[in-house]
Design an enzyme around this catalytic site. Structure first.
Site, PDB file in Angstrom:
ATOM      1  N   THR A  96      38.289  42.333  52.216  1.00  0.00           N
ATOM      2  CA  THR A  96      37.767  43.698  52.098  1.00  0.00           C
ATOM      3  C   THR A  96      36.391  43.597  51.452  1.00  0.00           C
ATOM      4  OG1 THR A  96      40.009  44.529  51.767  1.00  0.00           O
ATOM      5  CG2 THR A  96      38.200  46.017  51.212  1.00  0.00           C
ATOM      6  N   LYS A 169      38.631  50.001  56.632  1.00  0.00           N
ATOM      7  CA  LYS A 169      39.355  49.498  55.460  1.00  0.00           C
ATOM      8  C   LYS A 169      38.830  50.144  54.171  1.00  0.00           C
ATOM      9  CE  LYS A 169      41.819  46.984  52.713  1.00  0.00           C
ATOM     10  NZ  LYS A 169      43.201  47.367  52.424  1.00  0.00           N
ATOM     11  N   LYS A 236      36.828  46.878  42.818  1.00  0.00           N
ATOM     12  CA  LYS A 236      35.741  46.407  43.705  1.00  0.00           C
ATOM     13  C   LYS A 236      35.656  47.302  44.952  1.00  0.00           C
ATOM     14  CE  LYS A 236      37.233  43.523  46.576  1.00  0.00           C
ATOM     15  NZ  LYS A 236      37.922  43.560  47.853  1.00  0.00           N
TER      16      LYS A 236
HETATM   17  N1  LIG Z   1      46.519  41.624  47.695  1.00  0.00           N
HETATM   18  C1  LIG Z   1      46.565  42.638  48.535  1.00  0.00           C
HETATM   19  O1  LIG Z   1      47.537  43.396  48.571  1.00  0.00           O
HETATM   20  C2  LIG Z   1      45.427  42.889  49.502  1.00  0.00           C
HETATM   21  C3  LIG Z   1      45.686  43.726  50.600  1.00  0.00           C
HETATM   22  C4  LIG Z   1      44.685  43.963  51.521  1.00  0.00           C
HETATM   23  C5  LIG Z   1      43.429  43.405  51.335  1.00  0.00           C
HETATM   24  N2  LIG Z   1      43.184  42.627  50.249  1.00  0.00           N
HETATM   25  C6  LIG Z   1      41.836  42.049  50.119  1.00  0.00           C
HETATM   26  O2  LIG Z   1      41.917  40.720  50.611  1.00  0.00           O
HETATM   27  C7  LIG Z   1      41.033  39.863  49.877  1.00  0.00           C
HETATM   28  C8  LIG Z   1      41.845  38.751  49.216  1.00  0.00           C
HETATM   29  O3  LIG Z   1      42.799  39.357  48.370  1.00  0.00           O
HETATM   30  P1  LIG Z   1      43.885  38.506  47.551  1.00  0.00           P
HETATM   31  O4  LIG Z   1      44.824  39.505  46.986  1.00  0.00           O
HETATM   32  O5  LIG Z   1      44.366  37.377  48.368  1.00  0.00           O
HETATM   33  O6  LIG Z   1      42.939  37.957  46.369  1.00  0.00           O
HETATM   34  P2  LIG Z   1      43.167  36.737  45.359  1.00  0.00           P
HETATM   35  O7  LIG Z   1      44.596  36.376  45.240  1.00  0.00           O
HETATM   36  O8  LIG Z   1      42.425  37.119  44.123  1.00  0.00           O
HETATM   37  O9  LIG Z   1      42.421  35.508  46.086  1.00  0.00           O
HETATM   38  C9  LIG Z   1      41.025  35.522  46.200  1.00  0.00           C
HETATM   39  C10 LIG Z   1      40.557  34.321  47.003  1.00  0.00           C
HETATM   40  O10 LIG Z   1      39.110  34.317  47.001  1.00  0.00           O
HETATM   41  C11 LIG Z   1      38.670  33.045  46.500  1.00  0.00           C
HETATM   42  N3  LIG Z   1      37.397  33.174  45.808  1.00  0.00           N
HETATM   43  C12 LIG Z   1      37.054  34.050  44.848  1.00  0.00           C
HETATM   44  N4  LIG Z   1      35.766  33.886  44.490  1.00  0.00           N
HETATM   45  C13 LIG Z   1      35.282  32.858  45.232  1.00  0.00           C
HETATM   46  C14 LIG Z   1      34.015  32.218  45.332  1.00  0.00           C
HETATM   47  N5  LIG Z   1      32.961  32.617  44.603  1.00  0.00           N
HETATM   48  N6  LIG Z   1      33.883  31.210  46.209  1.00  0.00           N
HETATM   49  C15 LIG Z   1      34.931  30.808  46.958  1.00  0.00           C
HETATM   50  N7  LIG Z   1      36.160  31.383  46.938  1.00  0.00           N
HETATM   51  C16 LIG Z   1      36.318  32.401  46.071  1.00  0.00           C
HETATM   52  C17 LIG Z   1      39.780  32.566  45.592  1.00  0.00           C
HETATM   53  O11 LIG Z   1      39.672  31.180  45.388  1.00  0.00           O
HETATM   54  P3  LIG Z   1      40.316  30.477  44.081  1.00  0.00           P
HETATM   55  O12 LIG Z   1      41.747  30.197  44.465  1.00  0.00           O
HETATM   56  O13 LIG Z   1      39.503  29.255  43.894  1.00  0.00           O
HETATM   57  O14 LIG Z   1      40.190  31.458  42.946  1.00  0.00           O
HETATM   58  C18 LIG Z   1      40.999  32.960  46.424  1.00  0.00           C
HETATM   59  O15 LIG Z   1      41.197  32.071  47.490  1.00  0.00           O
HETATM   60  C19 LIG Z   1      40.294  40.777  48.893  1.00  0.00           C
HETATM   61  O16 LIG Z   1      39.088  41.196  49.480  1.00  0.00           O
HETATM   62  C20 LIG Z   1      41.255  41.960  48.731  1.00  0.00           C
HETATM   63  O17 LIG Z   1      40.581  43.133  48.341  1.00  0.00           O
HETATM   64  C21 LIG Z   1      44.165  42.332  49.336  1.00  0.00           C
END
Ligand SMILES: NC(=O)c1ccc[n+]([C@@H]2O[C@H](COP(=O)([O-])OP(=O)(O)OC[C@H]3O[C@@H](n4cnc5c(N)ncnc54)[C@H](OP(=O)(O)O)[C@@H]3O)[C@@H](O)[C@H]2O)c1
Length: 289
Positions: A96, A169, A236
């Site tokens: 997102t 989104k 965010k």
């Molecule tokens: N969770 C939900 O329910 C949900 C639903 C729909 C959409 N989303 C969206 O989907 C995306 C991922 O969500 P998530 O819940 O999976 O988040 P998350 O668990 O916080 O994972 C974030 C990912 O991004 C990586 N990352 C962060 N900063 C980085 C950087 N500077 N360089 C390289 N990699 C980096 C992290 O790597 P590390 O492992 O090294 O930290 C990890 O792989 C977000 O945009 C979120 O808003 C989430």
């Protein structure tokens, strides 16, 4: 079956990549913190040492990353994906990040790389079960190419041309942010007027806020907010909503107010709890993990 690169193995990326592996695709994964790739490696995925290495030779490269900055680092950085992809390859972003970042990144890929935005609604359990709702922004031909891949992850909707998925989104998460803040304020005032939490939640379940109350009632009642969608990401998203609104010259007073509450939750230390922990912030409680 296709050769797929998957970058970003967080709470969402790991179950999504796992489903692609289970669907029989040849999967190469990359994550900034390499340890997070181990569970996928043990199931047969190849682990790459950099985003460019992951993307080399893949038919499809998919990113699922935290923020616009994370996406920019992974795609445009020194060993970024942009260096690996060429004509005939397809790049799909499912994070997102909003349409502005998608357009900035798309402009940096060489001609002939198809760039598709496909962010998702639904959380960890929907990702694990292949029940995400996927908003795809793409031209017709590119949509036809990505559809069979994305169908392993959920229901696939073609919402418009490039950038439209990212825009849809943002609107979905405008609704999410405003709704959870309204739940918090409903409880805050209701309890101040002497009403009990359980009867308030019962009433709210039958209100316009019903789906969010049903989804988050257990967290609110227990005071424990284990993250499925982190508050830092919801915050965010409202920042992206407000930036998009400013650019489009739209005055979003309700979204702005919801963002004030989400900011407060983050400032009070709840960034890595579930986004529903903002309810605790609003009612004046300390949310627990
Ligand atoms: N969770 C939900 O329910 C949900 C639903 C729909 C959409 N989303 C969206 O989907 C995306 C991922 O969500 P998530 O819940 O999976 O988040 P998350 O668990 O916080 O994972 C974030 C990912 O991004 C990586 N990352 C962060 N900063 C980085 C950087 N500077 N360089 C390289 N990699 C980096 C992290 O790597 P590390 O492992 O090294 O930290 C990890 O792989 C977000 O945009 C979120 O808003 C989430």
């Amino acid at each position: 079956m296709a050769k797929i690169a998957f970058l970003g193995l967080g709470q969402m990326g790991t179950p999504m990549a796992t489903r692609l592996l289970e669907a029989g695709h040849a999967l190469t994964v990359w994550n900034r913190t390499p340890d997070r790739a181990k569970p996928l490696a043990s199931r047969g995925a190849t682990v790459a040492g950099s985003p460019a290495e992951a993307g080399a030779g893949a038919a499809f490269a998919i990113t699922m990353l935290a923020t616009p900055q994370a996406l920019t680092d992974v795609v445009l950085g020194e060993h970024g994906l942009v260096r690996a992809l060429g004509p005939g390859q397809v790049y799909i972003d499912m994070s997102t990040v909003g349409p502005h970042t998608i357009r900035l990144i798309a402009a940096r890929f060489p001609k002939g790389v198809a760039v598709v935005d496909a962010p998702v609604r639904g959380s960890i359990s929907q990702a694990a079960e292949g029940r995400l709702e996927i908003f795809v922004g793409a031209g017709d031909e590119d949509f036809t190419r990505v559809r069979p891949i994305l169908e392993s992850l959920g229901s696939v909707g073609h919402v418009g041309g490039p950038g439209a998925g990212a825009a849809m989104k943002l609107i979905a998460n405008l609704a999410l942010g405003v709704s959870i803040a309204a739940v918090g304020e409903s409880l805050a005032l209701g309890e101040a007027l002497g009403l009990g939490r359980a009867p308030l939640l019962n009433m709210l379940e039958g209100s316009q806020l019903g789906p969010v109350v049903r989804a988050k009632r257990a967290d609110i009642e227990s005071g424990h907010y284990p993250p499925t969608f982190k508050l830092r990401h919801a915050d965010k998203d409202l920042r992206l909503v407000m930036e998009a609104a400013t650019a489009a010259n739209r005055d979003l007073k309700v979204s702005a107010a919801a963002k004030v509450w989400l900011d407060a939750g983050v400032e009070r230390g709840a960034a890595d709890l579930d986004y529903s922990a903002v309810v605790a912030t609003i009612v004046g409680e300390e949310p627990k993990s």
